[in-house]
Structure formats: C-alpha cells, structure tokens
Motif scaffolding. Sequence first.
Motif, PDB file in Angstrom:
ATOM      1  N   ARG A  27       1.264  -0.971   0.305  1.00 44.97           N
ATOM      2  CA  ARG A  27      -0.046   0.154  -0.465  1.00 44.97           C
ATOM      3  C   ARG A  27       0.558   1.326  -0.368  1.00 44.97           C
ATOM      4  NH1 ARG A  27      -5.039  -0.338   0.824  1.00 44.97           N
ATOM      5  NH2 ARG A  27      -5.633   1.856   1.876  1.00 44.97           N
ATOM      6  N   GLN A  28       2.069   1.204   0.510  1.00 42.56           N
ATOM      7  CA  GLN A  28       2.764   2.266   0.827  1.00 42.56           C
ATOM      8  C   GLN A  28       3.665   2.568  -0.951  1.00 42.56           C
ATOM      9  OE1 GLN A  28       6.146   2.985   3.692  1.00 42.56           O
ATOM     10  NE2 GLN A  28       4.601   2.968   4.967  1.00 42.56           N
ATOM     11  N   ARG A  29       4.175   1.519  -1.170  1.00 44.61           N
ATOM     12  CA  ARG A  29       4.465   1.115  -2.612  1.00 44.61           C
ATOM     13  C   ARG A  29       3.584   2.061  -3.337  1.00 44.61           C
ATOM     14  NH1 ARG A  29       9.601  -1.110  -2.957  1.00 44.61           N
ATOM     15  NH2 ARG A  29       9.965   0.528  -4.674  1.00 44.61           N
ATOM     16  N   LEU A  30       2.513   1.994  -3.094  1.00 47.18           N
ATOM     17  CA  LEU A  30       1.570   2.163  -4.597  1.00 47.18           C
ATOM     18  C   LEU A  30       0.541   3.389  -3.804  1.00 47.18           C
ATOM     19  CD1 LEU A  30      -0.188  -1.114  -5.656  1.00 47.18           C
ATOM     20  CD2 LEU A  30       1.033   0.262  -6.741  1.00 47.18           C
ATOM     21  N   ALA A  31       1.349   4.005  -2.825  1.00 42.59           N
ATOM     22  CA  ALA A  31       0.546   5.432  -1.896  1.00 42.59           C
ATOM     23  C   ALA A  31      -0.812   5.622  -1.895  1.00 42.59           C
ATOM     24  CB  ALA A  31       1.173   6.788  -3.034  1.00 42.59           C
ATOM     25  N   LEU A  32      -1.017   4.272  -1.325  1.00 40.11           N
ATOM     26  CA  LEU A  32      -2.829   4.264  -1.105  1.00 40.11           C
ATOM     27  C   LEU A  32      -2.993   4.795   0.086  1.00 40.11           C
ATOM     28  CD1 LEU A  32      -3.716   0.468  -3.030  1.00 40.11           C
ATOM     29  CD2 LEU A  32      -3.906   3.837  -3.850  1.00 40.11           C
ATOM     30  N   ASP A  33      -1.789   4.924   0.867  1.00 40.99           N
ATOM     31  CA  ASP A  33      -1.992   5.349   2.292  1.00 40.99           C
ATOM     32  C   ASP A  33      -2.105   7.087   2.832  1.00 40.99           C
ATOM     33  OD1 ASP A  33       0.454   5.826   1.911  1.00 40.99           O
ATOM     34  OD2 ASP A  33       1.526   5.240   3.898  1.00 40.99           O
ATOM     35  N   ALA A  34      -2.295   7.570   3.619  1.00 37.05           N
ATOM     36  CA  ALA A  34      -2.067   8.782   3.999  1.00 37.05           C
ATOM     37  C   ALA A  34      -0.706   9.083   4.524  1.00 37.05           C
ATOM     38  CB  ALA A  34      -2.873   9.170   5.260  1.00 37.05           C
ATOM     39  N   VAL A  35       0.004  10.214   3.764  1.00 36.52           N
ATOM     40  CA  VAL A  35       1.368  10.886   3.716  1.00 36.52           C
ATOM     41  C   VAL A  35       1.410  12.624   3.753  1.00 36.52           C
ATOM     42  CG1 VAL A  35       1.417  11.175   1.319  1.00 36.52           C
ATOM     43  CG2 VAL A  35       3.421  11.065   2.481  1.00 36.52           C
ATOM     44  N   ALA A  96       0.467   5.504  -9.003  1.00 35.37           N
ATOM     45  CA  ALA A  96       1.425   5.577  -7.562  1.00 35.37           C
ATOM     46  C   ALA A  96       2.052   6.737  -7.498  1.00 35.37           C
ATOM     47  CB  ALA A  96       2.357   4.211  -7.264  1.00 35.37           C
ATOM     48  N   LEU A  97       2.603   7.074  -8.779  1.00 36.00           N
ATOM     49  CA  LEU A  97       3.820   8.716  -8.207  1.00 36.00           C
ATOM     50  C   LEU A  97       2.466  10.124  -7.989  1.00 36.00           C
ATOM     51  CD1 LEU A  97       6.495   7.363 -11.143  1.00 36.00           C
ATOM     52  CD2 LEU A  97       7.140   8.313  -8.713  1.00 36.00           C
ATOM     53  N   ALA A  98       1.402   9.624  -9.097  1.00 37.24           N
ATOM     54  CA  ALA A  98       0.775  10.795  -8.791  1.00 37.24           C
ATOM     55  C   ALA A  98      -0.121  11.340  -7.658  1.00 37.24           C
ATOM     56  CB  ALA A  98      -0.425  10.950 -10.071  1.00 37.24           C
ATOM     57  N   ARG A  99      -0.359  10.039  -6.973  1.00 30.83           N
ATOM     58  CA  ARG A  99      -1.441  10.432  -5.902  1.00 30.83           C
ATOM     59  C   ARG A  99       0.322  10.560  -4.520  1.00 30.83           C
ATOM     60  NH1 ARG A  99      -3.390   5.349  -7.987  1.00 30.83           N
ATOM     61  NH2 ARG A  99      -1.860   4.327  -6.782  1.00 30.83           N
ATOM     62  N   PHE A 100       0.883  10.241  -4.835  1.00 31.77           N
ATOM     63  CA  PHE A 100       2.159  10.597  -3.825  1.00 31.77           C
ATOM     64  C   PHE A 100       2.396  12.062  -4.036  1.00 31.77           C
ATOM     65  CE2 PHE A 100       7.087  11.329  -3.222  1.00 31.77           C
ATOM     66  CZ  PHE A 100       6.723  10.208  -1.803  1.00 31.77           C
ATOM     67  N   LEU A 101       2.840  12.361  -5.126  1.00 35.71           N
ATOM     68  CA  LEU A 101       3.554  13.977  -5.600  1.00 35.71           C
ATOM     69  C   LEU A 101       2.292  14.748  -5.250  1.00 35.71           C
ATOM     70  CD1 LEU A 101       5.174  13.695  -8.306  1.00 35.71           C
ATOM     71  CD2 LEU A 101       6.073  13.762  -6.479  1.00 35.71           C
ATOM     72  N   ASP A 102       1.306  14.256  -5.703  1.00 32.82           N
ATOM     73  CA  ASP A 102      -0.762  14.801  -5.035  1.00 32.82           C
ATOM     74  C   ASP A 102      -0.722  14.958  -3.564  1.00 32.82           C
ATOM     75  OD1 ASP A 102      -1.532  15.642  -7.276  1.00 32.82           O
ATOM     76  OD2 ASP A 102      -2.894  14.033  -7.364  1.00 32.82           O
ATOM     77  N   ARG A 103      -0.007  14.255  -3.037  1.00 35.18           N
ATOM     78  CA  ARG A 103       0.037  14.262  -1.572  1.00 35.18           C
ATOM     79  C   ARG A 103       1.317  15.098  -1.099  1.00 35.18           C
ATOM     80  NH1 ARG A 103      -2.551   8.119  -1.010  1.00 35.18           N
ATOM     81  NH2 ARG A 103      -4.106   8.805  -1.814  1.00 35.18           N
ATOM     82  N   VAL A 104       2.206  15.178  -0.836  1.00 39.30           N
ATOM     83  CA  VAL A 104       3.842  14.970  -0.312  1.00 39.30           C
ATOM     84  C   VAL A 104       3.866  16.691  -1.175  1.00 39.30           C
ATOM     85  CG1 VAL A 104       6.422  15.456  -0.447  1.00 39.30           C
ATOM     86  CG2 VAL A 104       4.642  13.181  -0.592  1.00 39.30           C
ATOM     87  N   ARG A 105       3.448  17.669  -2.800  1.00 44.54           N
ATOM     88  CA  ARG A 105       3.589  18.680  -2.911  1.00 44.54           C
ATOM     89  C   ARG A 105       5.061  18.981  -3.105  1.00 44.54           C
ATOM     90  NH1 ARG A 105      -0.292  19.432  -0.217  1.00 44.54           N
ATOM     91  NH2 ARG A 105      -0.303  21.668   1.220  1.00 44.54           N
ATOM     92  N   PRO A 106       6.394  18.307  -2.646  1.00 43.62           N
ATOM     93  CA  PRO A 106       7.773  18.889  -2.411  1.00 43.62           C
ATOM     94  C   PRO A 106       8.282  20.048  -3.189  1.00 43.62           C
ATOM     95  CG  PRO A 106       7.997  16.674  -4.401  1.00 43.62           C
ATOM     96  CD  PRO A 106       6.128  17.040  -3.563  1.00 43.62           C
ATOM     97  N   ARG A 107       8.942  20.510  -3.142  1.00 45.56           N
ATOM     98  CA  ARG A 107       9.569  21.280  -4.181  1.00 45.56           C
ATOM     99  C   ARG A 107      10.190  21.275  -4.171  1.00 45.56           C
ATOM    100  NH1 ARG A 107       8.070  26.485   0.250  1.00 45.56           N
ATOM    101  NH2 ARG A 107       6.373  26.747  -0.028  1.00 45.56           N
TER     102      ARG A 107
END
Length: 409
Positions: A27-35, A96-107
């Motif tokens: 679930r973490q590798r697929l970014a299906l959890d909260a971050v 997974a990349l889209a979900r992760f980047l949507d939530r983390v929003r790194p600079r």
Amino acid sequence: MSYRALAHVVEASLRLRALAGGAEALRQRLALDAVAPADIWVHGASVGELTSARPVIAALAQTHRVLVTANSTTGRDRAAGWGLPARLAPLDVPGALARFLDRVRPRLQVTVESEFWPLRSQALAARAIPQAVIGARLSQRSAARWARLPGLIGPTLRRLAALSAQDPDSESWLRGLGLPAASILPPLDLKLLTPAGIVPPPPGPDRDRTLLAASTHEGEEAAVLDAWAQARRHRPDLRLILAIRHPPRGDAVAALLAQRGLAFERRSQGGTGGAVLLADTLGEMDRWYAAAGICFVGGSLTDRGGHTPWEPAAHGCAILHGPHVGNFRDAYAALDDAGGAWSVDAAGLADQAARLAEDSAQARRMGRAARAVLDGRAGDPAALIAHLRELAGRPRRPDIGREGERFDR
C-alpha cells in the motif's frame, strides 16, 4: 510494449492485490495510504545509501521539512529512527507517482547515489519540481547497460537540475549518457562525510603504546599475536586490542590466547584493560580506534577484500594492512602513497608494528597523513547543501529549524 504501458499493466495488477487486503508495504509503494506534505523528498535505496547521506539530510532538515523514502523496510526504519518522516518509495508507475506527489507536494527531489526511474523523472518534471542526485555512482557495466536504452536514460539525465558524482569515472560515464555539463556539481564521496566529521583524539602516550587489530578474521589473529610479541621486545608496555570481526568467534580466539599463555580480558565479560583486550562485542569500534595510535586493519592478510581504512584514518591512526584490499583498493593506494598506511605481509606486520611501537613520532606522522587524505577526499558538503536549499526555495514552516536541530543531535 513501451515502458509506460508495461508500468500501467503492472500497477493495475498490484492495485487489485493491495485493495484486496494487500500488505502495508505494498500500500505504501502504491501510495494508497496517507502521507503529509514536505519541502524536500530525499530517496535512497536502503540503509547504506541513506546512512552515507545522513550529514546532508541532517543539514537539509535544519531548514526544511524533509520526507525520506527507501526501497527497503530496513532503510525506511533507519531513517524513521533518526526522527524523520519516512516511508517506502512509490513504485515507478503512473498512478502511485501521481498520488504520492499530489499529497507530498515537494519543492525538491533528491536521490542518493544511482537510481534513475524514467516515470518518476517525467512526473517530477511535469510539475516543475527540481531533481538532484548526490553521491552519484555508476559502474562501467551499468553505464554500458544504460547506453542500450538512450531513449530512457538520456531524457532522465537531462531533466536533472544538479548532480554531484561520487568519483570522476562516474561523472564521465554519466556525461557520456547525456548528463548536461551545466547540472554538474563538484564530486562528493558521501561515505566519507561521517568519518570526516569525527574529531580525532589528541596524540598521547596511552595511544602511542596501544596497537589495535581491527576487524580480524580467522587466520589473522595468530599473525597479530606474533607481531605484538615481537613489538613488545622493543616496547615492553605495548598493549593490544584484538577487535575481531565476528564476536561469535570470541570463544575460539580466547582459546588461542589461553593456549599461548597470555593474560587477557574479554570485553564481552566487562573487561576494559590489561596487556591484551579481546574486543568481542559489536558497536564499539570507534572506542578502539580512539584508544590506539597504531591500527592493523583486518580482512587483508587473509583474502577477504579488506575493510574500510577511513575510520582509523578519521581517528589519526597509523595504518597497517595486508595485501588483500580489493574492496578498497583505491583508498589504500592513496593512503599508501601519502605515507598514512603501509602494506605488509604476515612477517612484515611484525617488523612494522615493532618499528612504529618504538618510534612514536613516526606513528603520529602517519596518523596525520592518513587524516589529511581523508579530509582531502571527503570534501566540504557546505556548497552542495547550500545549492540544494536554493533549489528547494523557502521552507513552508518557519519553525522547521528547531525540528532539524533535534534530528541533527
């Protein structure tokens, strides 16, 4: 089938498995959890990569909110143990990349060493997130493999805002694969930053009269004991710390000492001194390096490839090593050339240990030379850290410095 199309197929299969009650890791590798959001996303494959970069990560965490990812649970847990948000990295698949980047929003995204993921690179570039690689390392064989995939590696390298290679060869091969000259920063060997941060103990009579045999293997202890016995003819007060590589061998080495009629103490039984200390514990090597002015690095008389010379160099030890140092050939060559280390065989170990035990001034000169080589090779990460901070821009939270200071300690 293209790389992207294959990634879509793989992701669809894995997501079905995860939604059907898959493991937390998937679930973490697929970014299906909260971050939570972060200013800088730092990624390293596992423990080794992240540990080598820890001084840089610590500095970034003093000013910015940092999220660390790894490909392994051990790497993730190591970073979490430092007090930083840490998780498994998203797979190189679009969703997974889209979900992760949507939530983390790194600079800023920083990769440690040599992982190049085409879809990750594309996703970051599409969001105008700068990408950097620190301590980049590439073998000639890996370079040859990537050269057969120019449509993947070329664009990935051209998207990098900054790259600091670990060595000149890696930089050259990366440039040949398409890395722009404008993104290249001065080389920095991350693995040397931690030992270079050690403050060497001052020389003194106690260190002058202590010989350390560090990380010895089966077949080396007898040669070390012969060398110590010969050296004591020249310096009767010479102590020996016998720090074996594998503590479970402690009983066997203790039997060897007893067979020779030597009085000794065992660290595993609370010993701290005596003419011979059998250091048969884990996690105390820094203590032994700090205690000794002369250090024989094991795994080099028997063909084990040798062990790192940089910790004894960090502590200003005169270094002796055997001929089998293939794992650190370049490092030992540099130390030998500078006079910070001497290569010996079993007979030479006895002769040179005796020479250094009798001539403390020579041992101290070697220790200073070894430390100078380390400092020269490690370099100063300050310029790299400043550049990464500039790429990341202003932190979102003004109080982040205090959190970073807690982590750095």
